[in-house]
Design a protein around this motif. Structure first.
Motif, PDB file in Angstrom:
ATOM      1  N   LEU A   6      46.660  38.454  29.067  1.00  0.00           N
ATOM      2  CA  LEU A   6      45.822  39.491  28.449  1.00  0.00           C
ATOM      3  C   LEU A   6      45.032  38.907  27.270  1.00  0.00           C
ATOM      4  O   LEU A   6      43.858  39.240  27.071  1.00  0.00           O
ATOM      5  N   PHE A   7      45.666  38.020  26.508  1.00  0.00           N
ATOM      6  CA  PHE A   7      44.952  37.345  25.409  1.00  0.00           C
ATOM      7  C   PHE A   7      43.821  36.491  25.990  1.00  0.00           C
ATOM      8  O   PHE A   7      42.694  36.537  25.518  1.00  0.00           O
ATOM      9  N   ILE A   8      44.180  35.730  27.033  1.00  0.00           N
ATOM     10  CA  ILE A   8      43.170  34.829  27.626  1.00  0.00           C
ATOM     11  C   ILE A   8      42.018  35.641  28.219  1.00  0.00           C
ATOM     12  O   ILE A   8      40.852  35.282  28.085  1.00  0.00           O
ATOM     13  N   ALA A   9      42.375  36.765  28.859  1.00  0.00           N
ATOM     14  CA  ALA A   9      41.332  37.615  29.468  1.00  0.00           C
ATOM     15  C   ALA A   9      40.343  38.094  28.407  1.00  0.00           C
ATOM     16  O   ALA A   9      39.131  38.150  28.659  1.00  0.00           O
ATOM     17  N   ASN A  10      40.855  38.414  27.232  1.00  0.00           N
ATOM     18  CA  ASN A  10      39.969  38.876  26.165  1.00  0.00           C
ATOM     19  C   ASN A  10      39.063  37.763  25.653  1.00  0.00           C
ATOM     20  O   ASN A  10      37.881  37.993  25.378  1.00  0.00           O
ATOM     21  N   VAL A  11      39.626  36.565  25.541  1.00  0.00           N
ATOM     22  CA  VAL A  11      38.805  35.432  25.084  1.00  0.00           C
ATOM     23  C   VAL A  11      37.738  35.123  26.141  1.00  0.00           C
ATOM     24  O   VAL A  11      36.561  34.893  25.830  1.00  0.00           O
ATOM     25  N   MET A  12      38.173  35.154  27.413  1.00  0.00           N
ATOM     26  CA  MET A  12      37.242  34.891  28.516  1.00  0.00           C
ATOM     27  C   MET A  12      36.116  35.929  28.504  1.00  0.00           C
ATOM     28  O   MET A  12      34.947  35.589  28.699  1.00  0.00           O
ATOM     29  N   MET A  13      36.498  37.190  28.281  1.00  0.00           N
ATOM     30  CA  MET A  13      35.506  38.276  28.224  1.00  0.00           C
ATOM     31  C   MET A  13      34.478  38.004  27.118  1.00  0.00           C
ATOM     32  O   MET A  13      33.273  38.186  27.313  1.00  0.00           O
ATOM     33  N   PHE A  14      34.966  37.502  25.980  1.00  0.00           N
ATOM     34  CA  PHE A  14      34.072  37.202  24.853  1.00  0.00           C
ATOM     35  C   PHE A  14      33.086  36.098  25.235  1.00  0.00           C
ATOM     36  O   PHE A  14      31.871  36.240  25.039  1.00  0.00           O
ATOM     37  N   VAL A  15      33.618  35.026  25.812  1.00  0.00           N
ATOM     38  CA  VAL A  15      32.759  33.874  26.147  1.00  0.00           C
ATOM     39  C   VAL A  15      31.723  34.270  27.199  1.00  0.00           C
ATOM     40  O   VAL A  15      30.519  34.033  27.033  1.00  0.00           O
ATOM     41  N   VAL A  16      32.202  34.907  28.282  1.00  0.00           N
ATOM     42  CA  VAL A  16      31.272  35.283  29.363  1.00  0.00           C
ATOM     43  C   VAL A  16      30.280  36.328  28.849  1.00  0.00           C
ATOM     44  O   VAL A  16      29.076  36.234  29.097  1.00  0.00           O
ATOM     45  N   LEU A  35      48.025  39.887  38.719  1.00  0.00           N
ATOM     46  CA  LEU A  35      47.978  40.865  37.621  1.00  0.00           C
ATOM     47  C   LEU A  35      47.008  40.419  36.528  1.00  0.00           C
ATOM     48  O   LEU A  35      46.338  41.245  35.912  1.00  0.00           O
ATOM     49  N   ILE A  36      46.919  39.101  36.312  1.00  0.00           N
ATOM     50  CA  ILE A  36      45.938  38.593  35.330  1.00  0.00           C
ATOM     51  C   ILE A  36      44.519  38.916  35.822  1.00  0.00           C
ATOM     52  O   ILE A  36      43.650  39.313  35.049  1.00  0.00           O
ATOM     53  N   PHE A  37      44.305  38.759  37.119  1.00  0.00           N
ATOM     54  CA  PHE A  37      43.002  39.069  37.711  1.00  0.00           C
ATOM     55  C   PHE A  37      42.654  40.553  37.458  1.00  0.00           C
ATOM     56  O   PHE A  37      41.552  40.884  37.007  1.00  0.00           O
ATOM     57  N   LEU A  38      43.635  41.429  37.707  1.00  0.00           N
ATOM     58  CA  LEU A  38      43.387  42.866  37.519  1.00  0.00           C
ATOM     59  C   LEU A  38      43.172  43.224  36.051  1.00  0.00           C
ATOM     60  O   LEU A  38      42.294  44.011  35.703  1.00  0.00           O
ATOM     61  N   VAL A  39      43.978  42.609  35.182  1.00  0.00           N
ATOM     62  CA  VAL A  39      43.858  42.929  33.760  1.00  0.00           C
ATOM     63  C   VAL A  39      42.523  42.395  33.207  1.00  0.00           C
ATOM     64  O   VAL A  39      41.935  43.002  32.305  1.00  0.00           O
ATOM     65  N   SER A  40      42.032  41.298  33.778  1.00  0.00           N
ATOM     66  CA  SER A  40      40.717  40.775  33.366  1.00  0.00           C
ATOM     67  C   SER A  40      39.620  41.767  33.740  1.00  0.00           C
ATOM     68  O   SER A  40      38.686  41.999  32.968  1.00  0.00           O
ATOM     69  N   ILE A  41      39.761  42.345  34.950  1.00  0.00           N
ATOM     70  CA  ILE A  41      38.764  43.339  35.377  1.00  0.00           C
ATOM     71  C   ILE A  41      38.811  44.543  34.434  1.00  0.00           C
ATOM     72  O   ILE A  41      37.776  45.057  33.995  1.00  0.00           O
ATOM     73  N   TYR A  42      40.025  44.960  34.089  1.00  0.00           N
ATOM     74  CA  TYR A  42      40.219  46.124  33.216  1.00  0.00           C
ATOM     75  C   TYR A  42      39.552  45.903  31.851  1.00  0.00           C
ATOM     76  O   TYR A  42      38.724  46.705  31.400  1.00  0.00           O
ATOM     77  N   LEU A  54      43.487  30.613  35.275  1.00  0.00           N
ATOM     78  CA  LEU A  54      42.226  30.605  34.518  1.00  0.00           C
ATOM     79  C   LEU A  54      41.050  30.940  35.424  1.00  0.00           C
ATOM     80  O   LEU A  54      40.147  31.687  35.044  1.00  0.00           O
ATOM     81  N   LEU A  55      41.098  30.398  36.652  1.00  0.00           N
ATOM     82  CA  LEU A  55      40.000  30.656  37.589  1.00  0.00           C
ATOM     83  C   LEU A  55      39.912  32.148  37.921  1.00  0.00           C
ATOM     84  O   LEU A  55      38.830  32.754  37.857  1.00  0.00           O
ATOM     85  N   PHE A  56      41.068  32.746  38.240  1.00  0.00           N
ATOM     86  CA  PHE A  56      41.036  34.169  38.603  1.00  0.00           C
ATOM     87  C   PHE A  56      40.751  35.061  37.400  1.00  0.00           C
ATOM     88  O   PHE A  56      40.193  36.141  37.545  1.00  0.00           O
ATOM     89  N   CYS A  57      41.149  34.573  36.229  1.00  0.00           N
ATOM     90  CA  CYS A  57      40.821  35.315  35.000  1.00  0.00           C
ATOM     91  C   CYS A  57      39.293  35.318  34.812  1.00  0.00           C
ATOM     92  O   CYS A  57      38.694  36.346  34.493  1.00  0.00           O
ATOM     93  N   PHE A  58      38.682  34.159  35.063  1.00  0.00           N
ATOM     94  CA  PHE A  58      37.221  34.023  34.944  1.00  0.00           C
ATOM     95  C   PHE A  58      36.516  34.923  35.970  1.00  0.00           C
ATOM     96  O   PHE A  58      35.589  35.674  35.626  1.00  0.00           O
ATOM     97  N   LEU A  59      37.006  34.871  37.221  1.00  0.00           N
ATOM     98  CA  LEU A  59      36.384  35.692  38.267  1.00  0.00           C
ATOM     99  C   LEU A  59      36.546  37.186  37.957  1.00  0.00           C
ATOM    100  O   LEU A  59      35.615  37.970  38.104  1.00  0.00           O
ATOM    101  N   GLY A  60      37.749  37.551  37.500  1.00  0.00           N
ATOM    102  CA  GLY A  60      38.008  38.946  37.138  1.00  0.00           C
ATOM    103  C   GLY A  60      37.090  39.401  36.015  1.00  0.00           C
ATOM    104  O   GLY A  60      36.620  40.540  36.007  1.00  0.00           O
ATOM    105  N   THR A  61      36.832  38.494  35.076  1.00  0.00           N
ATOM    106  CA  THR A  61      35.955  38.826  33.949  1.00  0.00           C
ATOM    107  C   THR A  61      34.539  39.109  34.432  1.00  0.00           C
ATOM    108  O   THR A  61      33.919  40.093  34.019  1.00  0.00           O
ATOM    109  N   ILE A  62      34.046  38.243  35.319  1.00  0.00           N
ATOM    110  CA  ILE A  62      32.676  38.445  35.822  1.00  0.00           C
ATOM    111  C   ILE A  62      32.590  39.765  36.605  1.00  0.00           C
ATOM    112  O   ILE A  62      31.698  40.582  36.377  1.00  0.00           O
TER     113      ILE A  62
END
Lengths: 148, 496
Positions: free
Chosen positions: B364-374, B61-68, B20-28
């Motif tokens: 990938l689902f979580i990354a999208n939700v994180m992207m929405f929130v951020v 990979l979650i970190f990279l997909v969050s950036i994507y 979750l942390l790296f997903c958040f960082l990737g999103t930012i």
């Protein structure tokens, strides 16, 4: 002159690259030689086609939307080369703390306080992120008993 | 282990604090990169691949997909607020997004952009989850000839759809394949083009080359610009940037249709985000009750474009994870991210490495939700980074390039490789050559050569073996179509 260089220099470079990959094959076995030789053949055909199209003026170079400064390009290129060569001798932290502010100021950035603040912050964040969190070593050097 | 327990374990792993942390960082990171005009998702993923090296593969990979995902959305922020698409995929968002801002509806445009991106991302993630595992079984039908053709098909897709000249695209791809022959030959053990340098025995390192061609090159491009900031004026708005229920209710079908269009276009190799956005926008306009509003600040236009471009993200990973054929340039770079963790696309990814791949799919689902929130809370602030000086950004990116290329093997030679390919990338850009084709040539080269030679050994030098099965003939035809099709289409457009 620049236009001609931009058109023909890459073609010359491609012929040179093909020549190197064709001839530097002294110890190769027949099996290991076939594939690169086939690729060189394809590359030579494509480069020759490119040369023909360029001579016939059928190739267009991409146009940049931005106005560029050759001086600034030389500054950023030279500084980056010096930086990469300095890293083994000065370590990542010291060389980065010299490179980032110096390059920004040479490129014309005016706010000196900000440039030093951002550079120090970035280096500290990278240092903590890589060495502490990700446990990845960075190039270091020992200065006055401190490993930087 | 059955599918349900694998999936449950993956879901639990995906929501671990580290992921979750790296997903958040990737999103930012992704949103900031996406919002900066001139910075692409490709560059973002390329720059941060090395950061994932010491992480668990799923986390990386979650970190990279969050950036994507988030960089794809991030492009809409600058498109809406400064009339400059942050990424090429946000060009169509600019048409109505900026008009909405001028009409005092910037908040509404941002809100619906992030919500549509969420829907697009979720639909594409769902498609990836449902389509990828069964599709990966297709690879079992393939022999060495078909895998060789598949590698060439992947390359032809990127070459065929690369901007500019087809010949230059082909030259870039072949040069990449040729550079991939550097190192110890895996079959005969011969040292090829290594200059007796130990660092080249394993071949030209992929990650420093990727960073050089995409990120270091950008350092030179930013550094040489005469203008010192990317933008000067950021439009202001006073309305709320929280999605309104009335908008969601009124446009849910447009959102869903555009997401499906984006996902389908994403699955088609190299069709790309811009095409997905154009089709979705056109379709939204065609069926709209108010087509006259399109181009003058229609929220339907923003929804269609944003749902479609985020729909492409998951879609483009379908051919990559299953067949090793990248759906677009970003997924070609993402392939490098898989390889540094020892993962190869195909059936094994969903059997032997099911824990990693399913965690990525849930991620990938979580990354999208994180992207929405951020995105919901940070869009207004993030756009301020576009005021940053390029004179300052260039050297800061260079620091990341150096540290990124050193991190994989802790080898200063790799830093030199990064610099050399940075200069090569700059020249290729200036001369109109395709850097993604060269990268893909280098990545797919060893596979292509290995399978080519294996096929020749199996057939005892009989070349007709390369066209002896229907699958190989189909793949060969596809390669030709992919290479010739775009060139013919461009010629037809030019002649009109």
């Amino acid at each position: 002159m620049t236009k001609y260089l931009d058109e023909y220099l890459p073609i010359a470079f491609l012929y040179a690259l093909s020549a190197y990959f064709w001839w530097d094959v002294e110890d190769f076995t027949a099996d290991s030689l076939m594939y690169p030789r086939a690729l060189v053949g394809v590359l030579l055909v494509l480069t020759t086609l490119l040369l023909v199209f360029t001579l016939m003026k059928k190739m267009r170079l991409p146009q940049s939307k931005d106005e560029n400064s050759p001086f600034k390009f030389c500054v950023v290129l030279a500084a980056s080369i010096v930086y990469v060569f300095a890293v083994p001798f000065l370590g990542f932290a010291v060389s980065s703390l010299l490179y980032a502010p110096a390059t920004a100021l040479l490129l014309g950035y005016k706010r000196k306080g900000m440039v030093f603040f951002v550079s120090i912050l970035t280096v500290v964040l990278i240092y903590i992120g890589f060495r502490t969190v990700l446990k990845v070593p960075l190039p270091t050097v020992t200065l006055l008993g401190m490993t930087l | 282990m059955d599918f349900s327990s694998v999936f449950l374990n993956a879901a639990l792993a995906a929501v671990s604090p580290a992921n979750l942390l790296f997903c958040f960082l990737g999103t930012i990171v992704g949103i900031v990169i996406g919002a900066l005009p001139g910075f692409t998702s490709t560059m973002g993923v390329a720059l941060f691949i090395p950061f994932t090296y010491s992480m668990h593969p799923a986390t990386g990979l979650i970190f990279l997909v969050s950036i994507y995902c988030s960089s794809t959305y991030g492009g809409s922020i600058s498109a809406i607020l400064i009339n400059t698409p942050g990424t090429p995929s946000a060009v169509i968002t600019t048409i109505d997004g900026y008009e909405m801002t001028k009409n005092g509806e910037g908040g509404r445009a941002l809100a619906m952009a992030v919500f549509s991106s969420l829907v697009g991302g979720i639909v594409s993630a769902l498609a990836l989850l449902l389509i990828a595992p069964p599709l990966a079984r297709l690879v079992l039908l393939f022999g060495p000839v078909e895998i060789f053709y598949l590698a060439l098909f992947g390359l032809s897709v990127i070459v065929g759809f690369s901007k500019g000249s087809l010949i230059k695209g082909l030259i870039s791809g072949v040069a990449g394949l040729l550079l991939a022959t550097v190192g110890v030959d895996g079959i005969s053990g011969v040292y090829r083009y290594t200059f007796d340098n130990v660092s080249l025995f394993e071949g030209i390192p992929i990650v420093p080359m990727v960073i050089g061609l995409f990120s270091t090159c950008q350092v030179f491009v930013l550094g040489e610009q005469k203008r010192t900031t990317i933008v000067h004026d950021i439009a202001t708005f006073s309305d709320s940037s929280v999605p309104r229920m009335s908008d969601i209710k009124a446009h849910w079908f447009n959102m869903l249709r555009s997401s499906v269009i984006g996902t389908i276009v994403g699955i088609i190799p190299a069709a790309g985000m811009s095409i997905a956005c154009a089709i979705a926008y056109n379709e939204a306009k065609r069926v709209s009750k108010h087509p006259e509003k399109f181009g003058n600040g229609s929220v339907e236009g923003v929804i269609a474009s944003e749902a479609a471009n985020n729909g492409v993200t998951g879609g483009s990973l379908v051919p990559l994870l299953t067949l090793g054929v990248p759906g677009n340039t970003v997924s070609a770079i993402f392939l490098g991210g898989l390889l540094i963790h020892g993962l190869r696309p195909g059936l094994q990814l969903f059997t032997k490495y099911a824990d990693v791949s399913y965690t990525l799919l849930v991620g990938l689902f979580i990354a999208n939700v994180m992207m929405f929130v951020v995105g919901l809370f940070a869009a207004k602030q993030v756009v301020k980074v576009t005021k940053a000086s390029t004179d300052l950004l260039a050297p800061i990116i260079m620091l990341l390039c150096v540290v990124g290329s050193y991190a994989i093997r802790n080898n200063l030679f790799d830093v030199g490789v990064m610099l050399v390919f940075g200069i090569v990338g700059y020249l290729m850009k200036r001369w109109g050559y395709s850097t993604p084709s060269m990268i893909l040539g280098l990545i797919l080269g060893p596979m292509a050569e290995g399978e080519f030679r294996r096929a020749l050994m199996l057939s005892r030098g009989n070349w007709s073996y390369f066209c002896s099965r229907p699958v190989s003939i189909i793949l060969l035809v596809l390669i030709v179509i992919t290479l010739v099709g775009p060139a013919l289409r461009n010629r037809r457009i030019m002649s009109k």
